[in-house]
Design an enzyme around this catalytic site. Structure first.
Site, mmCIF file in Angstrom:
data_model
loop_
_atom_site.group_PDB
_atom_site.id
_atom_site.type_symbol
_atom_site.label_atom_id
_atom_site.label_comp_id
_atom_site.label_asym_id
_atom_site.label_seq_id
_atom_site.Cartn_x
_atom_site.Cartn_y
_atom_site.Cartn_z
ATOM 1 C CD GLU A 300 -2.516 1.089 2.775
ATOM 2 O OE1 GLU A 300 -3.501 1.839 2.912
ATOM 3 O OE2 GLU A 300 -2.127 0.316 3.676
ATOM 4 C CG HIS A 301 1.142 3.491 2.933
ATOM 5 N ND1 HIS A 301 0.473 2.758 3.899
ATOM 6 C CD2 HIS A 301 0.303 4.478 2.546
ATOM 7 C CE1 HIS A 301 -0.715 3.297 4.094
ATOM 8 N NE2 HIS A 301 -0.853 4.339 3.285
#
Length: 414
Positions: A300-301
């Site tokens: 995600e990040h």
């Protein structure tokens, strides 16, 4: 019952009994059963008026950043009409959904930032009606969250959480109008409710636990790396935090800093098990290897703390969002910088990006033929192409136009 069975039972109950079921489940799960879940205008103004001025100022600032970026996204989507043949016009339009539901999590933490990401983005897309739900916080209305929802532009604000809120928005009840699109993160039950209702209603993403991956070389500050990894581990005990580095010395230093930082974290009860059970440190030979391994994670990040962080823009393709250089961080993306923090997890970054203006838009097409010769020609080709597939009805639609606008001869007898 497991999560899936529990969610299915609540959805079925709301589908059958509407408001009565919503109220019963809210009372049972959140000890919350007010006369109305909807806040009226006077209540909203009273609640917002009681929020600290600095909090309001900060909410306005962050929403301005989110709105500005979302408006740039909307402007990047072009509509067009092109003439592909004489008198044959094909076009594309981007139409917002009529109504969107925004789920703003509460529970343990009042996540005001989720109001910015869902409501502001929907309004920037042109959604006419945005209905927003948030659960009570320890039996009380969360004032900062209500302020964020109101300032973001929510048309309806409901103090209602969990599966019952998602089901009410998706299905509609006597007092809550159904929506076309649901957006916003939530716990495992909310995520499962969105999964089960997908198809009856559009959704943004199937969200899992928050993920962070840091790519670092020998120039990175190990203390900063450790702090950033733990910043996301505090989301929950199942939140993965991964470091990939070309420096064995940095790897060792980061691990040591984490061990020193964890005991003093106010959110240690989440961050410690997250790091213990889902934390990883990998040492690789080169940054090329680091980028390749990071793409396999498809997290995600992804923070890139290297001497030349922008090289990751060309080297990587599978991530929800990139954070380039030490002067930015995932927490900026979560809270203040303006890009959307509703992002793909569990490898979904291999095939999708996160929540953005386009999620609230339907890209539709239209066709128009105004030249008789072109219609006749297309009719002839349509007749032949359809009969290859044994679709006689389709062929006849083409035939009648070939005859009417062409030589007047039908290829079959009525």
């Amino acid at each position: 019952m497991n999560v899936s069975e529990t969610v299915a039972a609540i959805i079925a109950d709301v589908r059958t009994r509407g408001d009565e079921a919503v109220r019963e489940h809210s009372a049972r799960l959140d000890r919350w059963s007010p006369e109305s879940f909807l806040l009226d205008r006077e209540e909203v103004e009273r609640i917002v008026g009681g929020v600290d001025d600095q909090v309001i100022e900060d909410i306005r600032f962050v929403q301005q950043q989110v709105r500005r970026f979302a408006e740039h996204q909307r402007a990047s989507l072009t509509e067009f009409e092109v003439e592909t043949l004489p008198g044959v016009r094909l076009g594309q339009r981007h139409l917002p959904v009529s109504a969107a539901g925004a789920y703003v999590p509460g529970g343990r933490y009042p996540l005001t930032a989720s109001a910015h990401m869902t409501i502001v983005t929907a309004k920037a897309a042109g959604v006419e009606r945005v209905a927003a739900c948030t659960p009570p916080l320890r039996g009380e209305i969360p004032p900062a969250t209500v302020a964020a929802m109101h300032l973001a532009g929510a048309d309806e604000i409901y103090i209602l959480g969990g599966v019952q809120a998602v089901a009410a928005l998706a299905l509609g009840t006597e007092s809550i109008g159904r929506v076309d699109m649901l957006a916003g993160p939530g716990n495992a039950y909310v995520a499962e409710a969105k999964r089960q209702l997908f198809g009856e209603v559009g959704i943004d993403l199937f969200a899992g636990p928050t993920e962070i991956l840091v790519i670092a070389d020998e120039t990175a500050d190990p203390f900063v790396v450790a702090v950033d990894l733990l910043s996301q581990a505090e989301h929950g005990p199942d939140s993965p935090a991964v470091l990939i580095t070309t420096s064995p010395e940095l790897a060792a230093a980061v691990g040591q800093h984490i061990e020193e930082l964890l005991p003093g974290m106010p959110t240690r009860d989440y961050a410690e098990p997250a790091w213990r059970d889902h934390g990883e440190i990998h040492t690789v030979a080169s940054l090329e290897d680091a980028y390749a391994l990071a793409d396999r994670y498809a997290f995600e990040h992804v923070e890139v703390l290297t001497a030349e962080p922008r090289k990751a823009l060309d080297a990587m393709r599978d991530y929800g969002a990139l954070f380039l250089g030490e002067m930015t961080c995932v927490s900026y993306g979560d809270k203040v910088i303006g890009t959307n923090h509703v992002l793909p997890t569990r490898g979904a970054a291999r095939y999708t990006g996160g929540l953005w203006v386009g999620k609230f838009l339907k890209t539709v097409t239209y066709q128009e033929v105004t030249d008789p010769a072109s219609s006749a020609m297309l009719g002839e080709v349509c007749g032949r192409a359809a009969r290859v597939e044994l679709f006689e009805g389709h062929a006849r639609s083409g035939d009648v136009r070939a005859a009417k606008f062409g030589d007047g001869q039908l290829a079959w007898k009525p």
